[in-house]
Design a protein around this motif. Sequence first.
Motif, mmCIF file in Angstrom:
data_model
loop_
_atom_site.group_PDB
_atom_site.id
_atom_site.type_symbol
_atom_site.label_atom_id
_atom_site.label_comp_id
_atom_site.label_asym_id
_atom_site.label_seq_id
_atom_site.Cartn_x
_atom_site.Cartn_y
_atom_site.Cartn_z
ATOM 1 N N ARG A 1 -0.571 24.405 -19.939
ATOM 2 C CA ARG A 1 -0.930 25.856 -20.363
ATOM 3 C C ARG A 1 -1.537 26.788 -19.098
ATOM 4 N NH1 ARG A 1 1.452 27.062 -23.425
ATOM 5 N NH2 ARG A 1 1.881 25.560 -25.274
ATOM 6 N N CYS B 1 18.886 24.956 -15.008
ATOM 7 C CA CYS B 1 17.908 25.057 -16.169
ATOM 8 C C CYS B 1 18.404 24.636 -17.566
ATOM 9 C CB CYS B 1 17.319 26.357 -16.175
ATOM 10 S SG CYS B 1 16.327 26.705 -14.702
ATOM 11 N N ALA C 1 17.121 21.287 -19.781
ATOM 12 C CA ALA C 1 16.678 21.663 -21.158
ATOM 13 C C ALA C 1 17.537 20.759 -22.169
ATOM 14 C CB ALA C 1 16.821 23.073 -21.515
ATOM 15 N N THR D 1 15.252 17.098 -22.601
ATOM 16 C CA THR D 1 14.543 17.221 -23.677
ATOM 17 C C THR D 1 15.304 17.246 -24.977
ATOM 18 O OG1 THR D 1 14.204 19.526 -23.389
ATOM 19 C CG2 THR D 1 12.494 18.055 -22.450
ATOM 20 N N SER E 1 16.591 17.711 -28.684
ATOM 21 C CA SER E 1 15.669 18.348 -29.634
ATOM 22 C C SER E 1 15.225 17.502 -30.892
ATOM 23 C CB SER E 1 16.785 19.211 -30.531
ATOM 24 O OG SER E 1 16.021 19.887 -31.462
ATOM 25 N N VAL E 2 13.983 17.460 -31.024
ATOM 26 C CA VAL E 2 13.295 16.729 -31.817
ATOM 27 C C VAL E 2 12.919 17.239 -33.181
ATOM 28 C CG1 VAL E 2 12.129 15.158 -29.986
ATOM 29 C CG2 VAL E 2 10.971 17.330 -31.134
ATOM 30 N N LYS E 3 13.167 18.530 -33.334
ATOM 31 C CA LYS E 3 12.979 19.056 -34.742
ATOM 32 C C LYS E 3 14.187 18.633 -35.757
ATOM 33 C CE LYS E 3 15.131 23.264 -33.607
ATOM 34 N NZ LYS E 3 15.629 23.739 -32.507
ATOM 35 N N GLY E 4 13.553 18.444 -36.627
ATOM 36 C CA GLY E 4 14.669 17.809 -37.642
ATOM 37 C C GLY E 4 15.027 18.830 -38.759
ATOM 38 N N GLN F 1 15.299 21.689 -39.539
ATOM 39 C CA GLN F 1 14.912 23.168 -39.659
ATOM 40 C C GLN F 1 16.039 24.125 -39.025
ATOM 41 O OE1 GLN F 1 11.281 23.071 -37.963
ATOM 42 N NE2 GLN F 1 11.855 24.343 -36.131
ATOM 43 N N SER F 2 16.033 25.342 -39.287
ATOM 44 C CA SER F 2 16.938 26.302 -38.776
ATOM 45 C C SER F 2 16.418 26.856 -37.551
ATOM 46 C CB SER F 2 17.227 27.365 -39.786
ATOM 47 O OG SER F 2 16.220 28.091 -40.193
ATOM 48 N N GLY G 1 12.364 28.966 -16.059
ATOM 49 C CA GLY G 1 13.525 28.397 -16.603
ATOM 50 C C GLY G 1 13.282 27.289 -17.299
ATOM 51 N N VAL H 1 13.255 25.796 -20.982
ATOM 52 C CA VAL H 1 14.110 26.306 -22.332
ATOM 53 C C VAL H 1 13.363 25.203 -23.213
ATOM 54 C CG1 VAL H 1 15.917 26.458 -23.558
ATOM 55 C CG2 VAL H 1 16.090 27.115 -21.257
ATOM 56 N N ARG I 1 13.149 23.048 -26.448
ATOM 57 C CA ARG I 1 14.292 22.770 -27.508
ATOM 58 C C ARG I 1 13.242 21.898 -28.600
ATOM 59 N NH1 ARG I 1 18.451 19.944 -26.736
ATOM 60 N NH2 ARG I 1 19.227 21.007 -28.651
ATOM 61 N N ASP I 2 12.158 21.715 -28.248
ATOM 62 C CA ASP I 2 11.311 20.851 -29.266
ATOM 63 C C ASP I 2 10.589 21.485 -30.131
ATOM 64 O OD1 ASP I 2 9.979 21.647 -27.204
ATOM 65 O OD2 ASP I 2 8.895 19.943 -26.791
ATOM 66 N N ARG I 3 10.709 22.848 -30.147
ATOM 67 C CA ARG I 3 9.720 23.495 -31.238
ATOM 68 C C ARG I 3 11.033 24.519 -32.268
ATOM 69 N NH1 ARG I 3 4.771 23.515 -29.495
ATOM 70 N NH2 ARG I 3 4.624 22.291 -27.272
ATOM 71 N N ALA I 4 10.418 25.646 -32.429
ATOM 72 C CA ALA I 4 11.144 26.426 -33.381
ATOM 73 C C ALA I 4 12.478 26.980 -32.715
ATOM 74 C CB ALA I 4 10.426 27.580 -33.984
ATOM 75 N N SER I 5 13.519 26.983 -33.456
ATOM 76 C CA SER I 5 15.011 27.289 -32.735
ATOM 77 C C SER I 5 14.706 28.931 -32.101
ATOM 78 C CB SER I 5 15.907 27.395 -33.738
ATOM 79 O OG SER I 5 15.843 28.250 -34.588
ATOM 80 N N THR J 1 13.734 28.613 -28.706
ATOM 81 C CA THR J 1 14.870 28.254 -27.758
ATOM 82 C C THR J 1 15.692 29.492 -27.290
ATOM 83 O OG1 THR J 1 14.833 26.188 -29.110
ATOM 84 C CG2 THR J 1 16.741 26.814 -27.669
ATOM 85 N N LEU K 1 16.064 31.234 -23.953
ATOM 86 C CA LEU K 1 17.082 31.628 -23.184
ATOM 87 C C LEU K 1 17.285 32.867 -22.770
ATOM 88 C CD1 LEU K 1 20.148 29.880 -25.628
ATOM 89 C CD2 LEU K 1 19.621 29.568 -23.087
ATOM 90 N N LEU L 1 15.386 33.307 -19.724
ATOM 91 C CA LEU L 1 16.241 32.704 -18.581
ATOM 92 C C LEU L 1 17.386 33.659 -17.872
ATOM 93 C CD1 LEU L 1 16.620 30.242 -16.307
ATOM 94 C CD2 LEU L 1 17.670 29.130 -18.303
ATOM 95 N N ASP M 1 1.655 29.028 -28.961
ATOM 96 C CA ASP M 1 2.634 28.034 -29.674
ATOM 97 C C ASP M 1 1.918 27.826 -31.318
ATOM 98 O OD1 ASP M 1 4.286 26.440 -27.292
ATOM 99 O OD2 ASP M 1 4.673 28.510 -27.830
ATOM 100 N N VAL N 1 5.514 26.722 -38.919
ATOM 101 C CA VAL N 1 6.886 26.430 -39.002
ATOM 102 C C VAL N 1 7.186 24.958 -38.492
ATOM 103 C CG1 VAL N 1 9.035 27.249 -37.762
ATOM 104 C CG2 VAL N 1 7.476 28.648 -38.111
ATOM 105 N N ARG O 1 8.568 20.321 -40.415
ATOM 106 C CA ARG O 1 9.312 19.103 -39.981
ATOM 107 C C ARG O 1 8.778 17.695 -40.606
ATOM 108 N NH1 ARG O 1 7.432 17.633 -34.131
ATOM 109 N NH2 ARG O 1 6.554 19.487 -33.734
#
Lengths: 84, 418
Positions: free
Chosen positions: A19, A68, A72, A76, A78-81, A83-84, B196, B198, B200-204, B207, B211, B214, B408, B414, B418
């Motif tokens: 942060r 980049c 990404a 990493t 994607s761990v979210k399951g 959800q849209s 740079g 991105v 991907r482990d949070r809300a789409s 992402t 993107l 970037l 965040d 959101v 999950r």
Amino acid sequence: MNAVSPEIPVPSQPVSASRHAVAVWPWPIALGLLTAFGLLSALLGQHGVWLALSWAALSIPLIVTVACLFKAWCRTPSVKGGQS
Amino acid sequence: MTTRILRRWFVVHKWTSLVCTLFLLIVCVTGLPLLFSEQIWDTFVGDDDPPYEVLPPGTPNASLDVIVDKARALYPGQIITSVNPDDDEPAVLVSMAPSWQALKDDENYPDRHSGHWIKFDARTAKILEQSRPADAPKEPRTWTGIIMGICNRLHTSLFAYLPGRLFLGLMGGVFVASLVSGTVLYGRFMKRLPFGSVRRDRASRLTWLDLHNLLGAATLVWATVVGFTGLVNELQTPLFGLWRVTDVRQILRPYADLPVPSQEHLSSVQAAFDTAAKATPGNEVTGLSFPGASFGSPVHYVLWTRGATPLRARLFTPVLVDARTGELTGAYPMPWYLRFLEISRPLHFGDYGGMPLKILWALLDVVVIGVLVSGLVLWAGKRKIATDARLRALGYDLDDGDGTAPADFALTPVEGAR
């Protein structure tokens, strides 16, 4: 606006290491300068080496972008399951 | 930056982007085939020129006077309107018409084309090819021609001629405003994110936002240059018009009322080319139009010369040679605004650095399409949320007391899903 910035120079309390305030501009400026150099070197230089430099300079922003994205999507997952 | 100013930048970015996105998508997509139009024509239509005679290298070109005389002998009683040596083939194109008046009348009848051309071998002065006679059945249009024509007209004018051009120019200006405001927002947003990243482990949505940032940051300068030079290109009609009613009118004033002399009594065309080349050192002469042409003088050959380097290749300098005496009247470098236009053309077309540059141009164009699409997704996804909530959700630190709240955390609901 005052001459003295009202903003506190110390970044607001970080929650975790990631942060911390990071330098925002070095990368965009570097890519911007490379692009500008690439655009101009082919236009002003008439020799093969300037053309090659132009191609190289203009490729770098694209390569950085792909790197980049690659980072990404491969490092990493994607761990979210669900959800849209 | 206060919350109010930040909110204003956000609104500016949102609206400028919304206004121009659809049109930019159109020009970005249609620009791709235009970028490779030479290759597309060569591949799908092919070169329909007859093969050139193989001559020993260094064979001198025939005198243009010989070529002009041959053309005249073929169509006695007609006039020659222009003589244009080809850029990269050993050919000379001679354009003819029954009379200047006939050409002028053509403007009122879209189906009538009284002008025609003859292509000569520049070295042997032999006829290579002629335009199809006006009364011959029309050549069927190829699919390539139709598609490229649609792309070209969509890209430059949205099928709306001058108003379309000016409108797209305006959209270019709006695009530049959207890039500037986007850059300001980027500076605020990326304060706590390394370049740079991105996520991907949070809300789409994050992402898509990452993107957008970037891809936008990587192509910012290219998009600004191509957007701005596109704007300048769309202004070419008014800019040339301005030049015509100012400088050109001034130069031609002393000759404006003179009658057009008969073409049999004009001085040598070859000598006019040589005179123009001498008058503009470092330039090559690309064409000559005969006295009486609608934009020229009644008594001068107008010769177009251009620079030999990529930067100056589109910088044209017209030269006037008196067609009665063969003497040089003058070379007239273009005013600054047209020089600016000519320089901005290669920077828009990307055609000055060989095939690799064109491919890079296309890839950068595709990345910009990515910026546009991700922007649209972001807009469509969160239209219903109030601006402030949206700013927080995007990770801006609003200066209204909760600046310490990590960005965040606004998305916790959101994530909690999950």
